[in-house]
Design an enzyme around this catalytic site. Sequence first.
Site, short mmCIF file in Angstrom:
data_model
loop_
_atom_site.label_atom_id
_atom_site.label_comp_id
_atom_site.label_asym_id
_atom_site.label_seq_id
_atom_site.Cartn_x
_atom_site.Cartn_y
_atom_site.Cartn_z
N LYS A 1 -18.12 -5.61 10.42
CA LYS A 1 -19.12 -4.58 10.10
C LYS A 1 -18.70 -3.73 8.90
O LYS A 1 -19.53 -3.27 8.13
CB LYS A 1 -19.36 -3.68 11.32
CG LYS A 1 -20.05 -4.40 12.47
CD LYS A 1 -20.05 -3.57 13.75
CE LYS A 1 -20.78 -4.31 14.86
NZ LYS A 1 -20.61 -3.69 16.17
N TYR B 1 -15.23 2.47 18.18
CA TYR B 1 -16.37 2.71 19.07
C TYR B 1 -16.30 4.13 19.63
O TYR B 1 -15.91 5.06 18.93
CB TYR B 1 -16.43 1.68 20.22
CG TYR B 1 -16.12 0.26 19.82
CD1 TYR B 1 -16.82 -0.37 18.81
CD2 TYR B 1 -15.13 -0.46 20.46
CE1 TYR B 1 -16.56 -1.68 18.46
CE2 TYR B 1 -14.85 -1.78 20.12
CZ TYR B 1 -15.58 -2.37 19.12
OH TYR B 1 -15.30 -3.66 18.78
N TYR C 1 -25.84 -12.65 11.47
CA TYR C 1 -24.96 -11.69 12.15
C TYR C 1 -23.93 -12.40 13.03
O TYR C 1 -22.75 -12.05 13.02
CB TYR C 1 -25.80 -10.72 13.00
CG TYR C 1 -24.98 -9.76 13.83
CD1 TYR C 1 -24.37 -8.65 13.25
CD2 TYR C 1 -24.81 -9.96 15.20
CE1 TYR C 1 -23.61 -7.76 14.01
CE2 TYR C 1 -24.05 -9.09 15.97
CZ TYR C 1 -23.46 -7.99 15.37
OH TYR C 1 -22.70 -7.12 16.13
N VAL D 1 -14.29 -7.18 19.38
CA VAL D 1 -14.10 -7.64 20.76
C VAL D 1 -13.28 -8.93 20.89
O VAL D 1 -12.98 -9.35 22.01
CB VAL D 1 -15.42 -7.80 21.54
CG1 VAL D 1 -16.04 -6.46 21.89
CG2 VAL D 1 -16.39 -8.69 20.81
N SER E 1 -16.57 -7.19 15.41
CA SER E 1 -17.03 -5.94 14.79
C SER E 1 -16.25 -5.52 13.55
O SER E 1 -16.71 -4.65 12.81
CB SER E 1 -16.98 -4.80 15.81
OG SER E 1 -18.12 -4.87 16.62
N1 GLN Z 1 -20.43 -9.89 17.89
C1 GLN Z 1 -20.19 -8.78 18.77
C2 GLN Z 1 -21.49 -8.23 19.32
O1 GLN Z 1 -22.40 -8.02 18.61
C3 GLN Z 1 -19.41 -7.73 18.05
C4 GLN Z 1 -19.14 -6.55 18.93
C5 GLN Z 1 -17.77 -6.00 18.80
O2 GLN Z 1 -16.82 -6.60 18.28
N2 GLN Z 1 -17.63 -4.82 19.36
O3 GLN Z 1 -21.61 -7.98 20.48
#
Ligand code: GLN
Length: 309
Positions: A68, A245, A193, A263, A65
Amino acid sequence: MVCRHNDELEALVREAKKMTGRGKVADYIPALAEADENDLSVAIYYTENTCLSAGDIEKTFTLQSISKVLSLALVLMDYGKDRVFSYVGQEPTGDPFNSIIKLETVNPSKPLNPMINAGALVVTSLIKGKSAKDRLDYLLAFIRRLANNEKITYCQNVAESEYKTSMINRAMCYYMKQYEILHGDVESVMDLYTKQCAIEMNSLDLAKIGCVFALNGKHPETGEQVIPKDVARICKTFMVTCGMYNASGEFAIKIGVPAKSGVSGGIMGISPYDFGIGIFGPALDEKGNSIAGVKLLELMSETYRLSIF
Ligand code: GLN
């Protein structure tokens, strides 16, 4: 550039490491389950191009994430904020990062912000390029410029592992396609993605990217304005309001720096005008943030008085 090991930082890492036993490595993306849950490393990259580290900062990890923020910066640069925010909102959710619920309950069914999966998928769908390869190359070139490291690429194993198993993200894409928020072919958005999330680097690269944000988009090494000031400001604001988050509120109170987690256990932190922080600690808490990484940032914030508030 050599990153100097620092004893004070090492002591904080040792203290924070006690938390790793209470966390769990992500396994919903099967390849991430291979990480060693006892790992914890940190690099601090200062605006004057010096660097301190503790733990094994040679270890690489995927951005997940954290990517992002970087894809958001790129599309904001290409389309401008009015256009981007017509597809994705600017409000925190209070829901887990992969929650689908708000897409149905909020009208129009546009994702609340670009730091949750739904919003990030829309952002990724906007990345420019004639072909799938072009789009990935374009994103990678931008990230290489941010880290000033030509070697950065994505981990095929992690990308494939997520691509094969990421059904909730697919569901969100189809939902948003129905409501004309997301355009284009869902499988190619998913392909890009999952590769974007699998972009791999070490804590030093990540700290350096954090430092670019700390300098409002200017690169500490190259002097290049890699991201316009206004775009860097928007990204940092999202990091404060949504970067951790649904733990972003507590994190802002306890630690008080713009930060974005993934994550894989990575966290990018920013001390404005001062330095960027790159952390890797794969054991996660129940919200999906690095459990020891957050503890380490808490100790660093207390020790170095980092809160911006
Ligand atoms: N690639 C992960 C997903 O889409 C990224 C989520 C994350 O790092 N919180 O689930």
